[in-house]
Design a protein around this motif. Structure first.
Motif, mmCIF file in Angstrom:
data_model
loop_
_atom_site.group_PDB
_atom_site.id
_atom_site.type_symbol
_atom_site.label_atom_id
_atom_site.label_comp_id
_atom_site.label_asym_id
_atom_site.label_seq_id
_atom_site.Cartn_x
_atom_site.Cartn_y
_atom_site.Cartn_z
ATOM 1 N N ILE A 70 0.833 -1.202 0.000
ATOM 2 C CA ILE A 70 0.000 0.000 0.000
ATOM 3 C C ILE A 70 0.868 1.253 0.000
ATOM 4 O O ILE A 70 0.628 2.211 -0.752
ATOM 5 C CB ILE A 70 -0.941 0.008 1.223
ATOM 6 C CG1 ILE A 70 -1.935 -1.157 1.129
ATOM 7 C CG2 ILE A 70 -1.699 1.337 1.320
ATOM 8 C CD1 ILE A 70 -2.783 -1.341 2.375
ATOM 9 N N SER A 71 1.900 1.239 0.831
ATOM 10 C CA SER A 71 2.804 2.383 0.916
ATOM 11 C C SER A 71 3.504 2.638 -0.416
ATOM 12 O O SER A 71 3.606 3.781 -0.872
ATOM 13 C CB SER A 71 3.845 2.135 2.013
ATOM 14 O OG SER A 71 4.829 3.138 2.013
ATOM 15 N N TYR A 100 2.508 1.770 -3.410
ATOM 16 C CA TYR A 100 1.532 2.205 -4.417
ATOM 17 C C TYR A 100 1.211 3.693 -4.265
ATOM 18 O O TYR A 100 1.017 4.411 -5.250
ATOM 19 C CB TYR A 100 0.258 1.383 -4.281
ATOM 20 C CG TYR A 100 -0.793 1.696 -5.321
ATOM 21 C CD1 TYR A 100 -0.657 1.256 -6.631
ATOM 22 C CD2 TYR A 100 -1.917 2.448 -4.981
ATOM 23 C CE1 TYR A 100 -1.623 1.546 -7.588
ATOM 24 C CE2 TYR A 100 -2.888 2.749 -5.926
ATOM 25 C CZ TYR A 100 -2.735 2.291 -7.225
ATOM 26 O OH TYR A 100 -3.692 2.589 -8.165
ATOM 27 N N ILE A 101 1.185 4.147 -3.006
ATOM 28 C CA ILE A 101 0.864 5.557 -2.741
ATOM 29 C C ILE A 101 2.074 6.459 -2.985
ATOM 30 O O ILE A 101 1.967 7.510 -3.627
ATOM 31 C CB ILE A 101 0.362 5.728 -1.289
ATOM 32 C CG1 ILE A 101 -0.970 4.992 -1.098
ATOM 33 C CG2 ILE A 101 0.202 7.206 -0.946
ATOM 34 C CD1 ILE A 101 -1.452 4.965 0.338
ATOM 35 N N LYS A 156 4.857 5.842 -4.745
ATOM 36 C CA LYS A 156 5.507 5.717 -6.060
ATOM 37 C C LYS A 156 7.035 5.746 -5.884
ATOM 38 O O LYS A 156 7.576 5.081 -5.029
ATOM 39 C CB LYS A 156 5.046 6.844 -7.004
ATOM 40 C CG LYS A 156 3.527 6.916 -7.171
ATOM 41 C CD LYS A 156 2.952 5.674 -7.819
ATOM 42 C CE LYS A 156 1.440 5.825 -8.016
ATOM 43 N NZ LYS A 156 0.821 4.587 -8.503
ATOM 44 N N SER A 174 7.740 -1.807 -0.140
ATOM 45 C CA SER A 174 7.423 -0.427 -0.489
ATOM 46 C C SER A 174 8.218 0.029 -1.701
ATOM 47 O O SER A 174 7.655 0.543 -2.674
ATOM 48 C CB SER A 174 7.717 0.502 0.701
ATOM 49 O OG SER A 174 6.801 0.288 1.742
#
Length: 410
Positions: A18-19, A21-22, A24, A193
C-alpha cells in the motif's frame, strides 16, 4: 491476543504494498532499511550454514552413518530437482506463456555468471576456506564443513574440545538469527514499499500468463511434497503443511531459504518430530543445494524466451536445459536474485539471448517469494523422509496438536 510472527510479517507486507503504491518513486527512501535487513541476514548466514552442518555431522556416531544419510540426501535432492525441471518444461510447453507476447527484447544490463557444467563441479572444493566464507560461496562452505566434520568423526575423543566449541558456536549463531528474524516485519515493509514503488503493479498484468504458468507449476510441486510424505513415509501431509506455515511465511517474506533455516530447524524438531541430528545436518545442506522451485523457474524461463523469439527447441536442447537447470539451481545463491544469476548459464547453453532476462525483472521479485516458499518446503519434506527412513522420527509429535509459537516473541 498474541500475534504470531508470520502474521506480523504479512501485515508488514500488505502495508508495504500500500505504501509503495501511494508513494511511487518516493518509496525509494525506504530501500536502505530493506537493504540493511538483507545485509544482516547475509552477515549470519555463512556462519549458520558452516556450524549447523558441522554440528549435524559430528552428532553422527560414526562415518558409516554420515555416509548413509549423506548419500540418501544427495540422491533425494538430485531426483526432486530433475523432476522439478521436467514439471517446469511441461507447463511451459503445454501452456505456451511466450507465444504471441509482443515484447521487444531490451538491452538492459543484467548481472549474470556464465560457467560450464565442468567449471561448476570443479569449483565446489575451496582452495581457501576462509576466502570462500568471505565471498559467501555456500557450496564451498558446505564442502569444507563436511570435510571438517568427517575428520572430527574419525579422530574420536581427541576432538572432544572442538566438538564442544562447535555446539556452543551453533547456539550462538542460532540466537543471532533469532534476533535478526524479529526485525523481519520492518524489513519486509521497506522492501515491498520500494519494489512496488519502482516497478508498480502494472508489470504483473503485462506478463500475466507467464506469472500464472509459474504459479501453476510451483503449486503442483508444492502438492507433490505432500504426496511424497504420504507415499514414502505413510504420513498424512496435512499436519506437515499446517505446522510449516510459520517457516513458509518467513521464507515468502525474506526471499531467502537460508534466512529461514533457524526457524525451520526449530519447528521441524519441536512441531514435526524430526530428530535434532537430521534437522541440523540435512536442512542446511538442502538450503544450499536443493532448490526445486528455482529449477522449475529456470526451465519455464528457457522455453518462455524461446517462444518469445520464435525459436524451436529440439530434444538435445531440452536435455541440455534439464542438465543446466539442475546445476544452475544447485549453484544459485540462497539470496534474492539467485535464479537470475544462474539464468545466464541456462540461456547460453541453448543459444538464447541474455537480454531476455530484462523482460521478467519486474515480476521476478514476486515470483521469487513463491519460489523460496516452495524451496524451503522441499528441504523440510526431504528432511522428514530421510529422518523417517533412519528410524529417528517422532510420529507422536508429528500428529500432536500444535501449540502457540513461543519462539515468535522470545
Amino acid at each position: 491476543m498474541k500475534i504470531k510472527l508470520w502474521q506480523k510479517v504479512m501485515a508488514g507486507m500488505v502495508l508495504g504494498i500500500i505504501s509503495g503504491y501511494i508513494l511511487k518513486e518516493q518509496a525509494l527512501i525506504l530501500k536502505p532499511i530493506g537493504t540493511l535487513f538483507i545485509n544482516m541476514i547475509k552477515m549470519v548466514v555463512i556462519p549458520l550454514i558452516f556450524f549447523s552442518i558441522l554440528n549435524g555431522v559430528t552428532n553422527m556416531n560414526d562415518a558409516s552413518t554420515f555416509g548413509r544419510v549423506g548419500s540418501k540426501a544427495f540422491f533425494a535432492y538430485c531426483f526432486t530437482t530433475i523432476f522439478a525441471v521436467m514439471i517446469g518444461l511441461g507447463f511451459a510447453i503445454i501452456f505456451k506463456p511466450g507465444e504471441g507476447l509482443n515484447i521487444q527484447l531490451g538491452t538492459e544490463s543484467v548481472t549474470h555468471v556464465q560457467k560450464s557444467a565442468v567449471e561448476i563441479l570443479m569449483d565446489i572444493v575451496p582452495t581457501n576456506p576462509i576466502q570462500a566464507m568471505a565471498a559467501s560461496n555456500t557450496m564451498q562452505v558446505v564442502v569444507f564443513a563436511f570435510f571438517t566434520g568427517f575428520a572430527l568423526i574419525l579422530i574420536g575423543d581427541k576432538g572432544r574440545e572442538v566438538k564442544n566449541l562447535v555446539v556452543s558456536a551453533s547456539h550462538l549463531v542460532f540466537k543471532m538469527i533469532e534476533l535478526v528474524i524479529k526485525l523481519t516485519p520492518y524489513g519486509v515493509f521497506a522492501i515491498m514499499s520500494w519494489v512496488v514503488g519502482v516497478y508498480g503493479l502494472d508489470v504483473m498484468f503485462s506478463l500475466g500468463k507467464f506469472v500464472l504458468v509459474v504459479m501453476g507449476a510451483l503449486s503442483v510441486q508444492y502438492i507433490l511434497f505432500g504426496v511424497m510424505l504420504f507415499v514414502f513415509a505413510g504420513l498424512n501431509p496435512l499436519p506437515f503443511y499446517k505446522k510449516m506455515i510459520n517457516t513458509q511465511m518467513l521464507a515468502f517474506a525474506t526471499v531467502s531459504s537460508k534466512a529461514t533455516l533457524a526457524t525451520a530447524i526449530k519447528e521441524l524438531q519441536n512441531k514435526v518430530g524430526v530428530s535434532k541430528q537430521s534437522a541440523s545436518f540435512l536442512l542446511p545442506l538442502g538450503a544450499s543445494i536443493n532448490m526445486d522451485a528455482t529449477a522449475i523457474y529456470l526451465g519455464i524461463c528457457s522455453v518462455f524466451f524461446a517462444q518469445v523469439v520464435g525459436m524451436e527447441l529440439g530434444m538435445t536442447q531440452y536435455l541440455m536445459i534439464i542438465l543446466t537447470c539442475t546445476l544452475g539451481s544447485i549453484g544459485a545463491a540462497g539470496f534474492p536474485g539467485g535464479a537470475m544469476v544462474m539464468m545466464g548459464m541456462v540461456l547460453t547453453s541453448v543459444g538464447l539471448p541474455l537480454e531476455g532476462m530484462s523482460i521478467i525483472l519486474g515480476v521476478d521479485r514476486f515470483l521469487e517469494m513463491l519460489r523460496t516458499t516452495v524451496n524451503i518446503t522441499g528441504d523440510c519434506t526431504i528432511t522428514v523422509l530421510i529422518d523417517k527412513s533412519e528410524g529417528t522420527f517422532n510420529k507422536k509429535i508429528y500428529y500432536s496438536e500444535e501449540k502457540d509459537d513461543e519462539e515468535d516473541d522470545d
